[in-house]
Design an enzyme around this catalytic site. Structure first.
Site, PDB file in Angstrom:
ATOM      1  N   ASP A 567      32.192  11.192   7.477  1.00 48.28           N
ATOM      2  CA  ASP A 567      31.283  12.343   7.486  1.00 48.28           C
ATOM      3  C   ASP A 567      31.481  13.130   6.170  1.00 48.28           C
ATOM      4  O   ASP A 567      32.394  12.828   5.391  1.00 48.28           O
ATOM      5  CB  ASP A 567      31.657  13.190   8.711  1.00 48.28           C
ATOM      6  CG  ASP A 567      30.717  14.335   8.974  1.00 48.28           C
ATOM      7  OD1 ASP A 567      29.579  14.326   8.473  1.00 48.28           O
ATOM      8  OD2 ASP A 567      31.136  15.267   9.696  1.00 48.28           O
ATOM      9  N   GLU A 570      28.695  13.710   1.100  1.00 49.88           N
ATOM     10  CA  GLU A 570      27.645  13.885   0.072  1.00 49.88           C
ATOM     11  C   GLU A 570      28.232  14.075  -1.317  1.00 49.88           C
ATOM     12  O   GLU A 570      27.567  13.647  -2.280  1.00 49.88           O
ATOM     13  CB  GLU A 570      26.762  15.066   0.468  1.00 49.88           C
ATOM     14  CG  GLU A 570      25.995  14.851   1.759  1.00 49.88           C
ATOM     15  CD  GLU A 570      26.855  14.870   3.013  1.00 49.88           C
ATOM     16  OE1 GLU A 570      27.872  15.583   3.006  1.00 49.88           O
ATOM     17  OE2 GLU A 570      26.539  14.154   3.976  1.00 49.88           O
ATOM     18  N   ASP A 643      22.812  16.677  11.005  1.00 49.27           N
ATOM     19  CA  ASP A 643      22.839  17.759  11.991  1.00 49.27           C
ATOM     20  C   ASP A 643      21.442  18.222  12.387  1.00 49.27           C
ATOM     21  O   ASP A 643      20.954  19.250  11.899  1.00 49.27           O
ATOM     22  CB  ASP A 643      23.644  18.929  11.421  1.00 49.27           C
ATOM     23  CG  ASP A 643      25.084  18.519  11.171  1.00 49.27           C
ATOM     24  OD1 ASP A 643      25.493  17.455  11.673  1.00 49.27           O
ATOM     25  OD2 ASP A 643      25.797  19.264  10.473  1.00 49.27           O
TER      26      ASP A 643
HETATM   27  C1  NOJ Z   1      29.248  17.519  10.338  1.00 49.03           C
HETATM   28  C2  NOJ Z   1      28.614  16.349  11.038  1.00 49.03           C
HETATM   29  O1  NOJ Z   1      27.286  16.195  10.647  1.00 49.03           O
HETATM   30  C3  NOJ Z   1      28.747  16.533  12.531  1.00 49.03           C
HETATM   31  O2  NOJ Z   1      28.170  15.438  13.174  1.00 49.03           O
HETATM   32  C4  NOJ Z   1      30.204  16.689  12.900  1.00 49.03           C
HETATM   33  O3  NOJ Z   1      30.310  16.916  14.277  1.00 49.03           O
HETATM   34  C5  NOJ Z   1      30.795  17.864  12.144  1.00 49.03           C
HETATM   35  N1  NOJ Z   1      30.627  17.667  10.744  1.00 49.03           N
HETATM   36  C6  NOJ Z   1      32.290  18.046  12.439  1.00 49.03           C
HETATM   37  O4  NOJ Z   1      32.993  16.953  12.023  1.00 49.03           O
END
Ligand code: NOJ
Length: 973
Positions: A567, A570, A643
């Site tokens: 995660d 970017e 998200d």
């Molecule tokens: C951002 C991610 O997009 C999300 O899916 C994740 O739960 C959070 N970071 C925490 O790790």
């Protein structure tokens, strides 16, 4: 994501961040629901110096009567040899005395797969322009067209160099010298034109120490050469802004090499619909950003960013970038790949721009008007060399193959990873995991993978566990594994700066962090663990180190059933400009981050996948999910759309987003089912599951502050509806796996926009609220509350069979069909055969030895075909031929199965065992045609039949006595 970031300048942001972390990262769910993207955290084109400069150039061109590109190719310099045309390109607006010195190199490569590559670079730059993207993106070997497959066809000396190429000699490329322009034709029809509008522009590298300014002299368009200095217009002044330094929201980009951007226009002639350039929360058919009817004021931005609560219907950049664009019209299909990993913006302009309604009706209306539409696009990149590929198909399948034979196809995933994944931020403890796992069994709902988010670690130190909450991770994984289930843990690229954390210490010792612009100190910034450093995945030593960390003895508490989630890659830097890393930080070899930003996440993803592969002696396929992506990511694993929110609109936008990402080369993708932020009500959650079972990557996920929403928590009737949806996904797993195999071979997307299957039906060119899974299933998610009926467009002239009731609809046309709470419209296309496994089990592993069902949907001619691909679902044995690939076909009243595998090896034990699994049921649906006898060999087989509606029957043939891996013929009379 970070609920608070970007609301203030870095320091106050950080203290706010700390407070949030201290209070267990809790922000009210209500806030998550009402707040929206902080647009002001992210640049618009006018706030991005190079975008503004190139756009101003385009405006200048538009405003200047008889604008002509100042670029000329010296005809006498052109040479065609071994598939490569080379020549000298000059900008006649630059100092003519110095022009030979200031020249550009031009190359056009004819490739063996019929693709054409065009490269433009500076001849003798003060520093070399970054040209390393090809090393990580292109798969080797890269082969030029054989001499026999192309030929120069022009004879006179009119300054146009013409080459004919392609398997059937169907393609022509004409390179015009003055002004410089490249035009591609398919069967004589102009399809793609480069520099058609004359927007080619390249900011030559200059020496900052001598400059601090700009030596390019602006001259007017004096036809006979000669420079006439002119008063600078506002547009010309704009073209000189922000050249040497740029500040945005208090962060200054020091631009040590000054301006180095370039731009080029690409026209898709005769083509009104263009698709691709993900990732944007927008429609499938790209809306115009310029000209009359522009839907957006900014170009589509490609710059991997962590955008909190992203806005819909917007060209703002998101987590991933793929500079690939496909154009399609009734008569032609073509694509371009702009191979650049720096920040890039793409303007889209239609010559007929008011047909943007994605509804069917406007298209039907449009069909009646004789139009010759075109789409003009303008591509602008901040740095690197101009390097692009043109693919002319002629079919979509050819284009996907041409493109993915360069950037790679999807790695065949582990079979479990295409089943259902259960995630939330966070499952809080080992006990929580045990209870959730048991909940699935109690409610008879299958699932394959349980995910642990950042809270499972010891203070966001990746590769560690919070032992108070997870005292025995090995036991935990083994008890899931006993049921055929896996676990995924999150591992991010930021490393907490902490001398007591072994990864942090070793990273420093090995000197593998990204460096500040001084090239000495490591860059530090803020992320989940607090002050952090970022591993430089451009450093081979860093990649090796990273991969080695997945060894079982290094990653303590990991087992072979543990996989990985990458995660924040970017990369997300809470304290950085636009929530990412500054552009002037340095990677290995002193490569400025600005050159490779959009590839960073992929480098991380690939090192992780490498780690998961090499941790086992017997090679097991990895599974790694990544949030950031670029062209080529498909070689390493899956991605998801980040998200999203628990709203109907986010459910709706998931379809165009996933279709776009899929056709751009990454079919293994999904959206968080249920929506990440906020709390879906029972209806939204159920509808999302019903849609999500048709995402290639199918995972439910939820934000830390959202209420628990495991599939049974809303009670009846929702639990049953969700159970039914998930079981439906499991029943189609053989079909999905076969589609994954297909894309791994030729890059054809798994879920497909309608136009890919119906390329001549203009009614579907902008349709993105329904789509195909493979060539056989039509899916129309319900994305509005309270809906019990849906409008579905049935394309083609054949019937479509409802997968539950087998009632049919006849194409072509829009029909209203029932979509009650317990189902969304899903239809099997007449003429197809789908392999299924219909026994409900608790995981996909538990289905491994189950028999098969073939669902045969007969065409009006009484024909049908389909395939099955099977292997062990986890190893690389298939590369040695350990697989089954068969085609089923019905014609002349006979259903037959024959082998498509050309691999000539002795069938392994595995292949023999799996091949002997039986087909337990045939479901044959079709028009009325009495089936009176089913015969296998000389044996008659029992069957039942049921009339569905007038003119249609379903026949169920039980135990026909044939195996999935054998040749057979069944007579249907
Ligand atoms: C951002 C991610 O997009 C999300 O899916 C994740 O739960 C959070 N970071 C925490 O790790």
């Amino acid at each position: 994501m970070n609920p608070a970031r970007g609301r203030a300048q870095p320091t106050s942001h950080l203290s706010l961040k700390r407070t949030l972390l201290r209070s267990a990262l809790v922000l009210s769910a209500a806030l998550a629901c009402v707040s929206a993207v902080k647009r002001e955290d992210f640049k618009t084109c006018s706030q991005s110096g190079f975008c503004a400069r190139n756009r101003a150039y385009a405006d200048l061109a538009k405003e200047t009567p008889n604008w002509m590109s100042p670029f000329q190719l010296s005809s006498s310099s052109l040479k065609l040899q071994r598939g490569v045309l080379t020549g000298d390109l000059i900008n006649t607006q630059e100092d003519t005395q110095a022009s030979s010195k200031l020249g550009l190199t031009f190359e056009l490569h004819l490739l063996e797969n019929d693709a054409v590559r065009v490269r433009i670079n500076e001849r003798d730059p003060v520093h070399p322009r970054y040209d390393g993207v090809q090393d990580t993106v292109l798969v080797k070997p890269y082969e030029f067209a054989k001499d026999s497959t192309y030929q120069r066809v022009d004879t006179d000396n009119d300054g146009i160099f013409t080459i004919q190429y392609g398997a059937q000699n169907q393609n022509t490329v004409k390179v015009s010298s003055s002004p410089f322009k490249i035009e591609f034709f398919v069967n004589g029809v102009s399809t793609v034109v480069l520099n058609d509008e004359g927007l080619l522009r390249l900011e030559r590298l200059r020496d900052k120490s001598k400059e601090g300014g700009d030596d390019t002299k602006l001259v007017d368009q004096a036809p006979e050469g000669g420079e006439i200095k002119i008063e600078k217009s506002e547009l010309e002044r704009k073209m000189e802004e922000n050249l040497w330094e740029e500040t945005f929201k208090g962060s200054t980009d020091s631009k040590p090499r000054g301006p180095e951007s370039f731009g080029l226009d690409i026209t898709f002639s005769g083509i009104q619909h263009v698709y691709g350039v993900p990732e944007h929360a927008s429609s499938l058919s790209l809306k115009p950003t310029k000209g009359a009817g522009a839907a957006y004021s900014d170009p589509y931005r490609l710059y991997n960013l962590d955008v909190f609560e992203y806005e819909l219907d917007n060209p703002m950049a998101l987590y991933g970038s793929i500079p690939f664009m496909l154009g399609h019209s009734k008569n032609s299909t073509a694509a371009v790949f702009w191979m650049n990993a720096a920040e890039t913006w793409v303007d889209v302009e239609k010559t007929l721009s008011d047909e943007q309604d994605s509804g069917i009706l406007s298209w039907i209306k449009a069909k009646k008007v004789a139009l010759k539409p075109s789409t003009k696009t303008h591509w602008i990149s901040e740095a690197g060399v101009l390097d692009l590929f043109v693919f002319l198909g002629p079919t979509h399948r050819d284009i996907f193959h041409q493109y993915t034979s360069l950037v790679g196809t999807t790695a065949l995933p582990q079979a479990f990873s295409i089943a259902y994944h259960q995630c939330r931020w966070n499952y809080n403890s080992q006990q929580d995991v045990t209870e959730v796992d048991a909940g699935f069994d109690q409610h008879d709902i299958p699932y394959d993978v349980l995910w642990l988010d950042i809270e499972h670690t010891d203070g966001k130190r990746y590769f560690t566990w919070d032992h108070a909450k997870f005292p025995n991770p090995v036991d935990m994984q083994q008890s899931l594994d006993a049921k055929g289930r896996k676990m995924v843990t999150i591992i991010d690229p930021h490393i907490k700066k902490d001398d007591n954390y072994y990864v942090s210490k070793q990273g420093a010792e090995l000197d593998i962090y990204i460096k500040n612009k001084d090239g000495e100190s490591s860059f530090e910034g803020w992320c989940w663990p607090g002050n952090s450093q970022w591993i430089d995945f451009y450093n081979p030593k860093a990649r090796d180190y990273w991969a080695s960390q997945f060894a079982y003895d290094k990653y303590q508490g990991s087992t072979k059933s543990l996989f990985t989630w990458n995660d924040m890659n970017e990369p997300s830097v809470f304290s950085g400009p636009e929530i990412t890393i500054p552009k002037d930080v340095l990677h290995y070899g002193n490569v400025e981050h600005r050159n490779v930003h959009n590839l960073y996440g992929t480098m991380f993803h690939s090192a992780t996948a490498q780690g998961l592969t090499q941790r086992n002696e017997t090679n097991q396929r990895p599974f790694v999910l990544s949030r950031a992506f670029f062209a080529g990511t498909q070689r390493y694993g899956a991605i998801w759309t980040g998200d999203n929110m628990a709203t109907w609109e986010h459910l709706e936008v998931a379809s165009p987003m996933l279709l776009t990402i899929g056709l751009s080369g990454i079919p293994f993708s999904g959206a968080d089912v249920g929506g990440f932020f906020g709390n879906p009500d029972a209806e939204l959650l159920t509808r999302w599951y019903q849609a999500g079972i048709y995402y290639p990557f199918f995972r439910a996920h939820a934000h830390l502050d959202s209420k628990r929403r495991e599939p049974w928590l809303f009670g009846e009737p929702y639990t049953s509806q969700i159970r039914d949806a998930i079981r439906t996904r499991y029943s189609y797993l053989p079909f999905w796996y076969t589609l994954f195999h297909e894309t791994s071979v030729d890059g054809t997307p798994i879920i497909r926009p309608m136009f890919i299957e119906f390329p001549e039906d203009e009614a579907v060119f902008a349709l993105d609220n329904q789509y195909m899974v493979g060539n056989a299933l039509l899916v129309k998610p319900v994305s509005k509350p309270g809906v019990t009926e849906s409008e579905v467009y049935f394309a083609g002239n054949e019937k479509w069979f409802d997968i539950k009731s087998y009632k049919w609809e006849q194409g072509p046309g829009v029909k209203k069909v029932a979509s009650p709470a317990d189902k969304i419209p899903v239809y099997q296309r007449a003429g197809t055969i789908i392999p299924k496994r219909e026994r409900p089990r608790r995981s996909s592993k538990a289905m491994e030895n189950d028999p098969f069902t073939l669902v045969v949907a007969l065409s009006s001619q009484g024909e049908a075909s389909g395939r099955i691909y099977l292997d062990d679902g986890e190893s690389y044995g298939y590369q040695q031929g350990d697989f089954i690939l068969r085609e089923f076909r019905v014609s002349n009243g006979k259903l037959s199965s024959h082998n498509l595998k050309t691999f000539n090896n002795k069938p392994s034990d595995f292949v023999q065992r799996i091949g002997s699994l039986r087909i337990e049921r045939l479901v044959i649906v079709g028009e009325e045609k009495p089936l009176t006898k089913v015969t296998v060999g000389d044996k008659s087989v029992e069957f039942s039949s049921q009339k569905i509606v007038d003119g249609s029957y379903v026949y169920i043939v039980k135990e026909p006595g044939v195996a999935i891996g054998e040749d057979f013929e069944i007579l249907l009379r």
